[in-house]
Design a protein around this motif. Sequence first.
Motif, short mmCIF file in Angstrom:
data_model
loop_
_atom_site.label_atom_id
_atom_site.label_comp_id
_atom_site.label_asym_id
_atom_site.label_seq_id
_atom_site.Cartn_x
_atom_site.Cartn_y
_atom_site.Cartn_z
N ALA A 146 -6.04 0.42 5.02
CA ALA A 146 -5.35 -0.88 4.64
C ALA A 146 -5.33 -1.93 5.92
CB ALA A 146 -4.05 -0.56 4.11
N TYR B 124 -5.48 -2.28 -1.71
CA TYR B 124 -4.13 -1.88 -1.29
C TYR B 124 -3.10 -2.94 -1.43
CZ TYR B 124 -7.85 0.76 1.44
OH TYR B 124 -8.81 1.86 1.68
N VAL C 187 -4.28 6.25 4.49
CA VAL C 187 -4.28 5.10 3.50
C VAL C 187 -4.01 3.85 4.33
CG1 VAL C 187 -3.25 3.98 1.68
CG2 VAL C 187 -4.31 6.40 1.43
N SER D 258 -0.08 2.79 -3.56
CA SER D 258 -1.29 3.39 -3.30
C SER D 258 -1.40 4.49 -4.25
CB SER D 258 -1.37 3.51 -1.91
OG SER D 258 -2.88 4.43 -1.85
N SER E 86 0.92 -1.30 0.12
CA SER E 86 -0.02 0.04 0.01
C SER E 86 0.99 1.15 0.03
CB SER E 86 -0.80 -0.22 1.21
OG SER E 86 -1.76 1.04 1.35
#
Length: 479
Positions: A179, A255, A175, A47, A43
């Motif tokens: 994840a 992710y 993020v 990402s 990730s």
Amino acid sequence: MTATLAMILLLAAPAQGAQPILAPAAVSAAAEPLTLAEVLRSSARASPQIIEQLARERQAQGRALSAQGAFDTVFGVEGRSRMLGYYDGDVVEARATRPFTTNGGYAYGAYRVSRGAFPIYEDEVYTNELGEAKIGVLYSMLRDRLIDERRTQRTLAASDIDIARFERLAVAVGVQTRAVKAYQTWVAAGWRLRAYRELVELADSRRGAIERQVALGARPDILITENEQNRVRRQALVVRAEGDFRTASNALSLYYRDAAGQPRIVDETSLPRALSALAVDASPAHRINASERPDLQSLLERIDQSTAKLALAENNLKPRFDLRAEFGKDVGDEGRGGASRTPAEAAIGFRFAVPLQNRAAKGKLAEARAEIDALEARARLLRDQITIEVEGVSIALNAAERLAATAEQERDLADRLAAAERRRFQLGSSDFFLVNQREETATDAAVRLIEAQTRIAAARADLAAATVDWTALGLDEMN
């Protein structure tokens, strides 16, 4: 005699033992269990949201380089030649100007050479045969002395880089937290699916024994139908759990990506062998000052930017008072301008201007002060929110741990009761309804334990995000 023989056959039937409800299914040797660390590495590397913020940080660096351009040395050449008329004078001048980085003024150097005749009103154009060299400086004494538009823009552009970096870190924290949650949801869905499949397997393993009992006359025929009905009901749980697992796998692929950055959907063979894989690798001793949070740091940088704008507005209210000094010398043989060009020249001068109304600067001053007040109020609120958020997550984590302990006790007791009820059923001292109820209660307790452990893991992930634990979120290399 027939009933006794049926009991013996039932005891000898395979797969009647009380295996644990949470025993993991066999994992394919070709697929290693997917770990949270792998998901976080993937990730952080691929990402799109993090990549976007990296690009925006490079944009800010480009703007900072452009702001530095205001201090570039500028070189220019200008020439003029008379094509018609009484006078035939030609002149060429080259000039280089370099702004000061600590003052609003500048230094310059120039070279000028002329040929031919010029009218009296252009007498200053004359030079000696090899031209005139000149150097000079302009220095601001009041307005633009400590701060000016160029230096303010440079300061704001440098601050924009820090803001972009803090925003990148804030986005990365969000993020990575999502994840972690996606991985935990995927693992929990997989283990629930295993629990329900094992419940179906219990009904399947009992089918043969029941059919033999019915054939021997030890049980009524309706028991086969009842067992099938029970199996179908359990299979419905499996179908629903399979849908939840596929949904979780699909969400995790946002992710978990391959080397090319494409989403990867993992199957059951990649499930971890223990629920301990849900936990983030957080440091128990990790502590953070609220001012280290990237969202708060970004806000503090904006306050600094507004302070710089305030200083610029205050500067623009001051009168302008500039000093100029210049030194020049003609070289070579005497030109048409005469001997007066030959001696070295030095001159000083000044420029003074007072703003009378200056409403633009006053408006900028009021605007900057109001912006600082607003940002400081927002910073106070954010500090309070951070404190409350960390405390709230700690409370939720403590409650989840207590609930998990209770759920584990409930699961152990339910497993013991289910195992005992199966033995009683095998010996003919329990009925079919009760043994099914015990097994389903044990599975429900196992599922509740999975959910409780998932809540603990999710609360620890929230705590890692609230305290910005870079290690736990897999962001050590990005910090």
